[in-house]
Structures are given as structure tokens and as C-alpha cells.
Design an enzyme around this catalytic site. Structure first.
Site, mmCIF file in Angstrom:
data_model
loop_
_atom_site.group_PDB
_atom_site.id
_atom_site.type_symbol
_atom_site.label_atom_id
_atom_site.label_comp_id
_atom_site.label_asym_id
_atom_site.label_seq_id
_atom_site.Cartn_x
_atom_site.Cartn_y
_atom_site.Cartn_z
ATOM 1 N N LYS A 83 0.811 -1.215 0.000
ATOM 2 C CA LYS A 83 0.000 0.000 0.000
ATOM 3 C C LYS A 83 0.848 1.271 0.000
ATOM 4 O O LYS A 83 0.499 2.267 -0.642
ATOM 5 C CB LYS A 83 -0.962 -0.009 1.191
ATOM 6 C CG LYS A 83 -2.137 -0.963 1.003
ATOM 7 C CD LYS A 83 -3.110 -0.857 2.156
ATOM 8 C CE LYS A 83 -4.413 -1.586 1.862
ATOM 9 N NZ LYS A 83 -4.248 -2.997 1.589
ATOM 10 N N LYS B 269 -3.975 0.940 8.369
ATOM 11 C CA LYS B 269 -4.067 -0.128 7.370
ATOM 12 C C LYS B 269 -2.760 -0.899 7.321
ATOM 13 O O LYS B 269 -1.673 -0.307 7.354
ATOM 14 C CB LYS B 269 -4.347 0.443 5.979
ATOM 15 C CG LYS B 269 -5.707 1.060 5.789
ATOM 16 C CD LYS B 269 -5.853 1.538 4.343
ATOM 17 C CE LYS B 269 -7.202 2.175 4.090
ATOM 18 N NZ LYS B 269 -7.302 2.664 2.682
ATOM 19 N N GLY C 173 -8.842 -7.330 2.132
ATOM 20 C CA GLY C 173 -10.005 -7.982 2.718
ATOM 21 C C GLY C 173 -10.379 -7.464 4.087
ATOM 22 O O GLY C 173 -11.053 -8.158 4.853
ATOM 23 N N GLY C 174 -9.923 -6.244 4.424
ATOM 24 C CA GLY C 174 -10.275 -5.660 5.712
ATOM 25 C C GLY C 174 -9.396 -6.106 6.860
ATOM 26 O O GLY C 174 -9.577 -5.652 7.992
ATOM 27 N N HIS D 140 -17.464 3.105 -1.300
ATOM 28 C CA HIS D 140 -16.438 2.290 -1.955
ATOM 29 C C HIS D 140 -16.844 2.171 -3.424
ATOM 30 O O HIS D 140 -17.770 1.445 -3.761
ATOM 31 C CB HIS D 140 -16.375 0.910 -1.294
ATOM 32 C CG HIS D 140 -15.388 -0.019 -1.925
ATOM 33 N ND1 HIS D 140 -14.398 -0.644 -1.210
ATOM 34 C CD2 HIS D 140 -15.238 -0.456 -3.207
ATOM 35 C CE1 HIS D 140 -13.691 -1.408 -2.017
ATOM 36 N NE2 HIS D 140 -14.186 -1.310 -3.242
ATOM 37 N N HIS E 74 -15.857 -5.253 6.668
ATOM 38 C CA HIS E 74 -15.048 -4.717 5.566
ATOM 39 C C HIS E 74 -15.083 -5.612 4.328
ATOM 40 O O HIS E 74 -14.189 -5.533 3.479
ATOM 41 C CB HIS E 74 -13.586 -4.499 6.006
ATOM 42 C CG HIS E 74 -13.431 -3.550 7.151
ATOM 43 N ND1 HIS E 74 -13.712 -2.208 7.033
ATOM 44 C CD2 HIS E 74 -13.050 -3.754 8.436
ATOM 45 C CE1 HIS E 74 -13.489 -1.616 8.204
ATOM 46 N NE2 HIS E 74 -13.097 -2.526 9.060
ATOM 47 N N GLU F 251 -9.595 0.449 -6.823
ATOM 48 C CA GLU F 251 -10.578 0.790 -5.803
ATOM 49 C C GLU F 251 -10.341 2.209 -5.287
ATOM 50 O O GLU F 251 -9.213 2.585 -4.977
ATOM 51 C CB GLU F 251 -10.524 -0.214 -4.653
ATOM 52 C CG GLU F 251 -10.830 -1.638 -5.104
ATOM 53 C CD GLU F 251 -10.962 -2.596 -3.933
ATOM 54 O OE1 GLU F 251 -10.485 -2.253 -2.823
ATOM 55 O OE2 GLU F 251 -11.532 -3.678 -4.115
ATOM 56 N N ARG G 274 -6.268 -8.670 -10.210
ATOM 57 C CA ARG G 274 -6.915 -9.931 -10.583
ATOM 58 C C ARG G 274 -8.349 -9.631 -10.980
ATOM 59 O O ARG G 274 -8.809 -8.491 -10.907
ATOM 60 C CB ARG G 274 -6.909 -10.891 -9.397
ATOM 61 C CG ARG G 274 -7.512 -10.262 -8.138
ATOM 62 C CD ARG G 274 -7.677 -11.238 -7.009
ATOM 63 N NE ARG G 274 -7.984 -10.593 -5.746
ATOM 64 C CZ ARG G 274 -9.183 -10.152 -5.380
ATOM 65 N NH1 ARG G 274 -10.214 -10.267 -6.206
ATOM 66 N NH2 ARG G 274 -9.380 -9.596 -4.204
#
Length: 683
Positions: free
Chosen positions: A163, A205, A211-212, A255, A282, A322, A339
Site C-alpha cells: 500500500k 491499514k 479484505g479488511g 467504496h 469490511h 478501488e 486480478r
């Protein structure tokens, strides 16, 4: 959905006619000049894929197999000990065992999967999503073994996998990012200092997260230390890494994500955006395309930003960028999933594309089938994820047998993607998704109406599911209005869980009692067939026959913590009198219309003069009765008059007894169109 392609020499355009049931529209695909320029050689070597191995399981494996077979490509499945009798194994042309049930011993064994690919002669591996789909080391290993990895280059996976790295790349590419700290100094004190500089609330994060997992919202400085410790612990457990980033938390965020596609020739496009705001833990529950309430300018801006993101890492194949969007429709890069996404079918529905086919073509070295100008989304699509989970217990995942499973029939506007069938087990080792229900409509209102109707046609027995919750969510007034954000479920907790707490009506208690009596009749008849020489003897009858009096008995039923005693009297005409209380008595009768097995029947019932048809399943000392239910204000149908559509809405919450007309029928003035069961008051 059907397609017809024609050539118009005079206008020098290819045309694509798209059919959505009775709806058609036509648009240009490509001019002749563009066509010949586009498909002339660009120096990229093409490789034929005649056999593909799917390194996954469940519904995505089945999804890939369907498209590959339609293209004349042979398919190879791999499976664990838990999946030896699964649907994807049955569907594939070949299947190979790769290990025990835990994914680390099977579906995450990249070297073993590549051994299978080399052994069976598969030129390519499709990783699906999850497992090895975003594993850069596996992509490198495929290249080293001479096997096509149907996905982006390993370098793109690495760039977007971290990230902090991806945020810097996006900033350099002119993609909006949220203010935050992505630095190497990971001391707790440094992170806390940066959180104060950014200003609370902030979001923690995991750098390697997804996936939260490893994500925490921190509303004030006093909550920071505990939240950081928890996020680090979860990140270390999930990703073997506890590095964190700190970002400004946007309150009531949406989102919104964009499906992008790129080929090896430098072409990249976006295929509409999706709204995936409604989530629990999430994780997404309902996704839709396009995102509601966005202007054309915002749609174009977010799409172009997503393409810039893909080009910044030399992306190839299907990917999803996203974004987080605030109340003012300002959007900021969140992450890129390198993906195919679980929710890709909604994009397929509105763009009339097969993204798996695109993946296979691009992996073979071909150019994208369509350019940006040719991608014109049409209509609205929504997807609901049907899970084995208990919404009333914090969405706790479930596992076990699917005793009874029934889905709506696939059509041009209703689609089921699943990897299980009746009798299969939902394993504790994998994601508890049972199926994805995808619907399409000309507009959002129509799509949501179809979604609710189709959810009511999904019947599952054996496990707790989120079906009722999904139905309530899709019909919630604020969701219908498009007022969605990632905290939607928490904000509307009480109203979303109302139906789960509502008590059974007297009609429902009586229906349950009648169902047991009809099972009793059926079981007795079957017993007589095997043990009696005279099937018509009154001594073998289960009708409660008595010569001098009427037979009666009690039935004890329980719904949650509520108990009910039904006092049943067998009438001479074959009906029953069911007494629920001193002041409430009902006459009921019915018959079994058919049975799938000993514990599954379809019944025709009359309860206090009201006719019902229902499917009834008997399992583990419980009854499951499926009827068509609607809520007050829910749209039942549309009637067209003078070229205008008029909504027919339900005047009350009730069970539909019968729909009197079919699509396309003419309706006269003052005619009834739907018959409901009477409410308890009216009884």
C-alpha cells in the site's frame, strides 16, 4: 443475452446488436480503417492456448471452465481432499489431486500446481481470485516454467501489493490519494505522531493488507495505542508483516471501484465503475454497476484515473482500481486488486462482455476486443453474495451440508454463479460463499426489484444463510434511494434486522401444523405400500379415521424461544381443525403435489379458505416452508398504459398466494392482478 454482428460497407462501420430479452440496441463497434489498423501486427508474439489449468476452486473455477469450453479450450481442475466430488472437478475435462484440505497444503502449493500443468500439457494457468492470484512469486515461477500466467506481470503485482509503494506510484501518475503517512519509520510513537498531524479520525491499514484485515478506524488519540496493537497483531497473523500506514479517515465513505483491462500492445480501457459500499466486516455483500448518483463527468474522471493507475505499473489483463469517495463525490485511490474480482459479473451485464474470455485473449497476445469509445454501458446490474453465515450472530460463518438447494432459473437478466449443488458441503477450510445472484434491468429500480424477487426464489436448507438479510437490505428505503456508504449496515442495524425478529402469524403456525400432517399422510402411505396387502383398508389409513368420534391430537411446535401447541381434530371430509388458542380456530386442508425425496414435498394447502402453494423441507427435527413474501410498498409489477409505466405496489406486508397475469398479458379495468393471503386481523 445474444449478439449479432453485421457489416455496413456504405457507412464503414461494424455494428453490434445486443439483445437483452425483448430489449435491443445497436451501436458501432469499429470502423473498417480502425479495424485493419488495430489488428495489423504490432510485434507482440501470440501464443495459442488450447488447454488451461484453473488454480482455484468453487464458483470462480466453474465460471472460468464455462467460458473456456465455449471457446473450445480444454480445462484442467485441481482439487484438495475436501473437493474431490465438487462441481468444478465434475465440470473440467481433467482433474488432479494436489493435497489435503487446508489451502496451504493444496491451493497455495504453486510448485505442485505447475507440476500438474507441465504434466498435462496446459499452456496457461488461470488463478481465479484469492489463493495465488496476487502472488508475484507464483507469476515469476510460471514464466520460468514457460507457462502463461493469466494475470498481470509480477512487477505490477509487487508494485500494487504494498500500500505504501502503490500510493507513491499513484501520486506520481496524477491519481488522487488520501493524505497519509506511508513511511519506513514504523515506531509506534512515529505513527501516533503522524496520526495527530493528519487529524483524527484516521484509518490504520496493514501495508500488505487486503479484505479488511489489519484495518482499524481510530476516532481519537485515546483509542490509538490499542487500535495499533490490534491492527499489527492481525496483520502479522494474516500477512506475516505488521507494517502499517496511517491515512485520514473519510466519514460515511463510499467504496467505488473501476474495472480496467489492458493488453500487451499498450491499450487500456475502463469498463464502467461499480459501487461496493455496503459491507460487513469490511467485506462486500451487494455490488452494483454503474454506481448510483454519479454524474457523467465523475464517471469519466474516475475511469480515466483508473486507466492512469493501470498504465503507471505497465498493467496487463483484468484489474480493479478501488477508490474511496466522500460526500462531495471526490474520490481517492485506495488500492488495486491485480486480478479478476468476485463482483465482475455486474460489469459483464452492463457492458455485454465476457471478462474471462477477454483474459484468455489478452493472455494469448491479442489486443483488447473493444476500444474505450466502443464501451457503452447499458442498464443496471446488481450482485448479491449468498453466504453460509448467521447475520444475527455478527455474520458468523457456517459450514456443513446443503440439504436442500434451489435457485431461480438462469435467463437473460438473472444469473447464478455457484460452485455447489444440493448435497454438497460448505467446508470449514474455505470461504463460505454458496452462490452469487446477479440481475440486470434497464434501470436501477428494475434491477433491484428483480434482485429482491430472485432472492425470494433462492431456498437453502441445512445451514444458516444471509438470504433474509440480503432481501431486507435490497429493499431498505435508504438503499433503494442510493444513500449508501460503508457504514450503512451499522447505521441501519435496527431496521435491517426487524424481519428476523418478527413473530410467526397464526397462518404460518397453521401451515406448519398442516405440513406435518401431510408428511404424516405421505409417510404412512409409503409404509403401507411396503407392508400391507390392502392399501385401501381403513385399518392402514393415516387419515385419523374413527367410527364413533373424531380423532384429535396435539402438536408441539417451537420457533426460536416461542412455543405453540396446536390442537388438531381430524374431520371426516379429510380436512383438519387446528385450534391455536381458546379464541382462534382454523380449518385447514391440503395435499402433496409432489416430493423430491422422503423429506421434501410441494404442497397445495387451504388455511381458513386461503389457498397456498409451498415447498416444505424436513431436516433435523425442523420444518422449512418456502412461500412468496413481499413487504408493504414493495413494487409487485409494472403495468404499461398509454406508453407509460405504472407501478403496482403491495398495500401491506403479506405472502403472495397467486399472480393472476403473466408478462405481456392485457389487464382490464378493475381486474385483480395479485391475490394475497389474508392478514391475521382480517382472519
Amino acid at each position: 443475452m445474444s449478439f449479432k454482428i453485421g457489416l455496413n460497407i456504405a457507412n464503414r462501420f461494424f455494428w453490434l446488436r445486443q439483445s437483452y430479452g425483448k430489449y435491443n440496441h445497436r451501436r458501432p463497434i469499429v470502423s473498417l480503417r480502425d479495424y485493419f489498423e488495430r489488428y495489423q501486427s504490432t510485434g507482440v508474439t501470440t501464443r495459442k492456448i488450447s488447454k488451461v489449468l484453473i488454480a482455484n476452486r468453487g464458483e470462480i473455477a466453474c465460471r472460468v471452465i464455462k467460458t473456456a469450453k465455449s471457446m473450445g479450450i480444454k480445462t484442467v481442475a485441481v482439487y484438495s481432499s475436501a473437493d474431490k466430488a465438487s462441481m468444478h472437478v465434475e465440470m473440467a475435462d481433467e482433474a488432479y489431486y494436489i493435497g489435503e484440505a487446508p489451502s496451504r497444503e493444496s491451493y497455495l502449493k504453486g510448485d505442485k500446481i505447475l507440476d500438474v500443468a507441465n504434466y498435462c500439457g496446459a499452456q496457461a494457468i488461470h488463478p481465479g481470485y484469492g489463493f495465488l492470484s496476487e502472488n508475484a512469486a507464483f507469476a515469476d515461477l510460471c514464466a520460468a516454467r514457460g507457462v502463461i500466467f493469466i494475470g498481470p506481470p509480477a512487477s505490477a503485482i509487487r508494485d500494487m501489493g504494498l500500500k505504501n509503494t502503490s500510493k507513491q506510484i499513484m501520486a506520481d501518475a496524477g491519481v488522487p490519494i488520501i493524505e497519509g503517512y506511508h513511511g519506513e519509520d514504523q515506531a509506534d510513537s512515529k505513527l501516533k505522531e503522524e496520526a495527530s498531524r493528519i487529524g483524527y479520525p484516521v484509518m490504520l491499514k496493514a501495508v500488505c493488507g487486503g479484505g479488511g484485515k489489519g484495518m482499524r478506524i481510530v476516532m481519537s488519540e485515546g483509542e490509538f495505542d490499542q487500535a495499533l496493537e490490534s491492527a499489527r497483531r492481525e496483520s502479522l497473523k494474516s500477512f506475516n508483516d505488521d507494517k502499517m500506514i496511517v491515512e485520514k479517515y473519510i466519514e460515511e465513505p463510499r467504496h467505488v471501484e473501476v474495472q480496467v483491462f489492458a493488453d500487451q500492445h499498450g491499450n487500456a480501457v475502463y469498463l464502467s465503475e461499480r459501487d461496493c459500499s455496503v459491507q460487513r466486516r469490511h467485506q462486500k455483500i451487494i455490488e452494483e454497476a454503474p454506481a448510483p448518483g454519479l454524474s457523467d463527468d465523475v464517471r469519466r474522471e474516475i475511469g480515466e484515473a483508473a486507466v492512469r493507475a493501470a498504465k503507471a505499473v505497465n498493467y496487463v489483463g483484468a484489474g480493479t482500481v478501488e477508490f474511496i469517495m466522500d460526500k462531495h463525490k471526490k474520490f481517492y485511490f485506495m488500492e488495486m486488486n491485480t486480478r479478476l474480482q468476485v463482483e465482475h459479473p455486474v460489469t459483464e451485464m452492463v457492458t455485454s462482455t465476457d471478462l474471462v474470455e477477454w483474459q484468455l485473449q489478452v493472455a494469448s497476445g491479442h489486443e483488447l476486443p473493444l476500444s474505450q469509445a466502443e464501451l457503452i454501458p447499458y442498464g443496471h446490474a446488481a450482485e448479491a453474495r449468498i453466504y453460509a453465515e448467521d447475520p444475527n450472530n455478527n455474520f458468523l460463518p457456517g459450514a456443513g451440508p446443503l440439504r436442500y438447494l434451489k435457485f431461480p432459473v438462469d435467463s437473460n437478466s438473472v444469473r447464478i454463479d455457484t460452485g455447489v449443488s444440493q448435497g454438497d458441503n460448505v467446508s470449514v477450510h474455505y470461504d463460505p460463499m454458496i452462490a452469487k445472484l446477479i440481475v440486470w434491468g434497464e434501470d436501477r429500480e428494475t434491477a433491484l426489484r428483480k434482485l429482491i424477487f430472485s432472492l425470494n426464489e433462492c431456498h437453502v436448507v441445512g445451514l444458516e444463510t444471509n438470504l433474509r438479510f440480503l432481501t431486507d437490505l435490497a429493499g431498505h428505503p435508504e438503499f433503494v434511494a442510493g444513500n449508501v456508504h460503508t457504514g450503512f449496515i451499522q447505521e441501519h442495524q435496527e431496521s435491517l434486522f426487524e424481519s428476523a425478529k418478527s413473530p410467526l402469524s397464526s397462518n404460518q403456525w397453521a401451515m406448519a401444523g398442516l405440513s406435518l400432517l401431510l408428511f404424516e399422510q405421505k409417510d404412512g402411505l409409503l409404509k403401507d405400500m411396503y407392508s400391507s396387502q390392502d392399501l385401501y383398508s381403513p385399518w392402514n389409513s393415516t387419515s385419523g379415521l374413527r367410527f364413533n368420534t373424531l380423532h384429535s391430537k396435539s402438536i408441539e411446535l417451537k420457533d426460536g424461544e416461542t412455543e405453540m401447541t396446536l390442537n388438531v381434530t381430524y374431520n371426516r371430509n379429510g380436512s383438519y381443525c387446528i385450534k391455536l388458542s381458546e379464541t382462534l380456530e382454523m380449518e385447514v386442508s391440503g395435499k402433496v403435489l409432489g416430493s423430491e425425496d422422503d423429506d421434501t414435498i410441494v404442497i397445495n394447502a387451504i388455511v381458513d379458505g386461503i389457498k397456498h402453494t409451498a415447498s416444505v423441507v424436513r431436516f433435523n427435527d425442523a420444518l422449512y416452508i418456502f412461500t412468496a413474501k413481499v413487504k408493504a410498498g414493495e413494487v409487485l409489477m409494472l403495468i404499461e398504459a398509454m406508453k407509460m409505466e405504472h407501478k403496482i405496489v403491495s398495500p401491506k406486508s403479506a405472502t403472495v398466494q397467486k399472480i393472476l397475469f403473466s408478462e405481456g398479458d392485457a389487464v382490464e379495468k378493475d381486474q385483480s392482478v395479485v391475490i394475497f393471503e389474508d392478514s391475521e386481523d382480517e382472519n
